[in-house]
Design an enzyme around this catalytic site. Structure first.
Site, PDB file in Angstrom:
ATOM      1  N   GLY A 128       0.851  -1.186   0.000  1.00  0.00           N
ATOM      2  CA  GLY A 128       0.000   0.000   0.000  1.00  0.00           C
ATOM      3  C   GLY A 128       0.884   1.233   0.000  1.00  0.00           C
ATOM      4  O   GLY A 128       1.959   1.249  -0.596  1.00  0.00           O
TER       5      GLY A 128
ATOM      6  N   LYS B  88       4.920   0.643   8.919  1.00  0.00           N
ATOM      7  CA  LYS B  88       5.940   1.568   9.417  1.00  0.00           C
ATOM      8  C   LYS B  88       5.393   2.596  10.393  1.00  0.00           C
ATOM      9  O   LYS B  88       5.907   2.775  11.487  1.00  0.00           O
ATOM     10  CB  LYS B  88       6.613   2.282   8.241  1.00  0.00           C
ATOM     11  CG  LYS B  88       7.430   1.313   7.406  1.00  0.00           C
ATOM     12  CD  LYS B  88       8.451   2.003   6.524  1.00  0.00           C
ATOM     13  CE  LYS B  88       9.023   1.041   5.505  1.00  0.00           C
ATOM     14  NZ  LYS B  88       8.040   0.637   4.473  1.00  0.00           N
TER      15      LYS B  88
ATOM     16  N   THR C  98      -1.168  -3.922   6.951  1.00  0.00           N
ATOM     17  CA  THR C  98      -2.370  -4.305   6.209  1.00  0.00           C
ATOM     18  C   THR C  98      -1.960  -4.933   4.883  1.00  0.00           C
ATOM     19  O   THR C  98      -0.946  -4.574   4.306  1.00  0.00           O
ATOM     20  CB  THR C  98      -3.288  -3.088   5.964  1.00  0.00           C
ATOM     21  OG1 THR C  98      -2.520  -2.030   5.398  1.00  0.00           O
ATOM     22  CG2 THR C  98      -3.926  -2.622   7.256  1.00  0.00           C
TER      23      THR C  98
ATOM     24  N   ASN D 275      -2.809  -4.970   1.474  1.00  0.00           N
ATOM     25  CA  ASN D 275      -3.599  -4.227   0.489  1.00  0.00           C
ATOM     26  C   ASN D 275      -3.848  -5.038  -0.767  1.00  0.00           C
ATOM     27  O   ASN D 275      -3.028  -5.837  -1.173  1.00  0.00           O
ATOM     28  CB  ASN D 275      -2.887  -2.922   0.132  1.00  0.00           C
ATOM     29  CG  ASN D 275      -2.691  -2.050   1.358  1.00  0.00           C
ATOM     30  OD1 ASN D 275      -2.112  -2.490   2.347  1.00  0.00           O
ATOM     31  ND2 ASN D 275      -3.173  -0.838   1.306  1.00  0.00           N
TER      32      ASN D 275
ATOM     33  N   GLU E  86      -8.185  -2.314   2.832  1.00  0.00           N
ATOM     34  CA  GLU E  86      -6.980  -2.626   3.594  1.00  0.00           C
ATOM     35  C   GLU E  86      -7.287  -3.600   4.710  1.00  0.00           C
ATOM     36  O   GLU E  86      -7.603  -3.204   5.826  1.00  0.00           O
ATOM     37  CB  GLU E  86      -6.395  -1.336   4.167  1.00  0.00           C
ATOM     38  CG  GLU E  86      -6.118  -0.303   3.101  1.00  0.00           C
ATOM     39  CD  GLU E  86      -5.381   0.911   3.648  1.00  0.00           C
ATOM     40  OE1 GLU E  86      -4.906   0.875   4.792  1.00  0.00           O
ATOM     41  OE2 GLU E  86      -5.292   1.891   2.916  1.00  0.00           O
TER      42      GLU E  86
ATOM     43  N   HIS F  66      -3.332 -11.908  13.127  1.00  0.00           N
ATOM     44  CA  HIS F  66      -2.424 -13.015  13.391  1.00  0.00           C
ATOM     45  C   HIS F  66      -1.014 -12.464  13.222  1.00  0.00           C
ATOM     46  O   HIS F  66      -0.791 -11.618  12.370  1.00  0.00           O
ATOM     47  CB  HIS F  66      -2.694 -14.139  12.371  1.00  0.00           C
ATOM     48  CG  HIS F  66      -1.778 -15.314  12.505  1.00  0.00           C
ATOM     49  ND1 HIS F  66      -2.023 -16.336  13.392  1.00  0.00           N
ATOM     50  CD2 HIS F  66      -0.602 -15.632  11.880  1.00  0.00           C
ATOM     51  CE1 HIS F  66      -1.048 -17.236  13.297  1.00  0.00           C
ATOM     52  NE2 HIS F  66      -0.182 -16.832  12.387  1.00  0.00           N
TER      53      HIS F  66
ATOM     54  N   TYR G  92       3.567 -10.190   0.451  1.00  0.00           N
ATOM     55  CA  TYR G  92       3.362  -9.548  -0.840  1.00  0.00           C
ATOM     56  C   TYR G  92       3.452 -10.610  -1.929  1.00  0.00           C
ATOM     57  O   TYR G  92       4.298 -11.492  -1.866  1.00  0.00           O
ATOM     58  CB  TYR G  92       4.438  -8.485  -1.098  1.00  0.00           C
ATOM     59  CG  TYR G  92       4.395  -7.344  -0.122  1.00  0.00           C
ATOM     60  CD1 TYR G  92       3.217  -6.613   0.067  1.00  0.00           C
ATOM     61  CD2 TYR G  92       5.524  -7.009   0.612  1.00  0.00           C
ATOM     62  CE1 TYR G  92       3.180  -5.573   0.977  1.00  0.00           C
ATOM     63  CE2 TYR G  92       5.490  -5.963   1.524  1.00  0.00           C
ATOM     64  CZ  TYR G  92       4.317  -5.256   1.704  1.00  0.00           C
ATOM     65  OH  TYR G  92       4.282  -4.226   2.599  1.00  0.00           O
TER      66      TYR G  92
ATOM     67  N   ARG H 118     -18.143   0.205  11.851  1.00  0.00           N
ATOM     68  CA  ARG H 118     -18.344   1.659  12.013  1.00  0.00           C
ATOM     69  C   ARG H 118     -17.951   2.385  10.730  1.00  0.00           C
ATOM     70  O   ARG H 118     -17.255   1.824   9.887  1.00  0.00           O
ATOM     71  CB  ARG H 118     -17.477   2.178  13.175  1.00  0.00           C
ATOM     72  CG  ARG H 118     -15.987   2.018  12.894  1.00  0.00           C
ATOM     73  CD  ARG H 118     -15.119   2.676  13.953  1.00  0.00           C
ATOM     74  NE  ARG H 118     -13.699   2.396  13.700  1.00  0.00           N
ATOM     75  CZ  ARG H 118     -12.883   3.193  13.009  1.00  0.00           C
ATOM     76  NH1 ARG H 118     -13.323   4.331  12.508  1.00  0.00           N
ATOM     77  NH2 ARG H 118     -11.616   2.859  12.809  1.00  0.00           N
TER      78      ARG H 118
END
Ligand code: FMN
Length: 147
Positions: free
Chosen positions: A14, A20, A26, A28, A78, A83, A90, A103
């Site tokens: 992403g 970082k 995530t 992506n 994302e 885990h 990637y 939400r």
């Protein structure tokens, strides 16, 4: 519960802030492949199950939208797999079954507040996914179907 939706793709990098800046890596997905499908879904934070070929099925919580805190130019998906993986994945094939809504996306006064809220989303997702009907989707064949 919502009508479950399904999507999959190859995991890409992403904007690189996930691991970082936030400490929240995530996985992506390239949105071009399903931009029309994405457009159907309200922005916000969702929970569901993630299947990674060769690894297994994991709980996940994901953000769909524009990341108001970072003001992205593109609507993104994302997923955060709940885990601890020793390395990133990637290029691996990821399948998602999205089963619940938590939400709307929000803006936050600080990065700390955003991070705290994302961790709370993770706790909510973990608990909800232990409960029927969300739990049943762990065994959805889509998650483990080869491409
Ligand atoms: N970004 C926001 O601006 N507002 C939010 O309310 C918000 N909620 C999130 C909830 C979850 C469960 C996750 C995984 C992410 C959320 N984010 C939110 C998105 C993060 O800002 C985003 O994952 C981060 O910018 C990393 O993006 P990158 O991997 O493209 O660098």
């Amino acid at each position: 519960p919502i009508d479950p939706w399904y999507m999959g793709g190859t995991v890409i990098k992403g904007y690189g802030r996930g691991s970082k800046v936030l400490g929240i890596p995530t996985a992506n997905l390239p949105t071009a492949a399903f931009s029309s499908q994405l457009a159907e879904h309200v922005c916000g934070i969702y929970l569901g199950w993630a299947g990674l070929a060769d690894r297994g099925v994991y709980k996940m919580v994901m953000s769909v939208g524009w990341n108001p805190y970072f003001d992205n130019a593109e609507k993104t998906v994302e997923p955060w797999l709940l885990h601890d993986f020793p390395e990133d994945f990637y290029g691996e094939e990821l399948r998602l079954v999205v089963v619940g809504y938590i939400r709307p996306e929000a803006n936050f006064p600080s990065l700390e507040a955003l991070i705290e809220r994302i961790h709370e989303d993770g706790r909510i997702a973990k608990r909800a996914l232990d409960v029927i009907p969300y739990k049943d989707f762990e065994h959805d064949p889509y998650l483990t179907t080869p491409i």
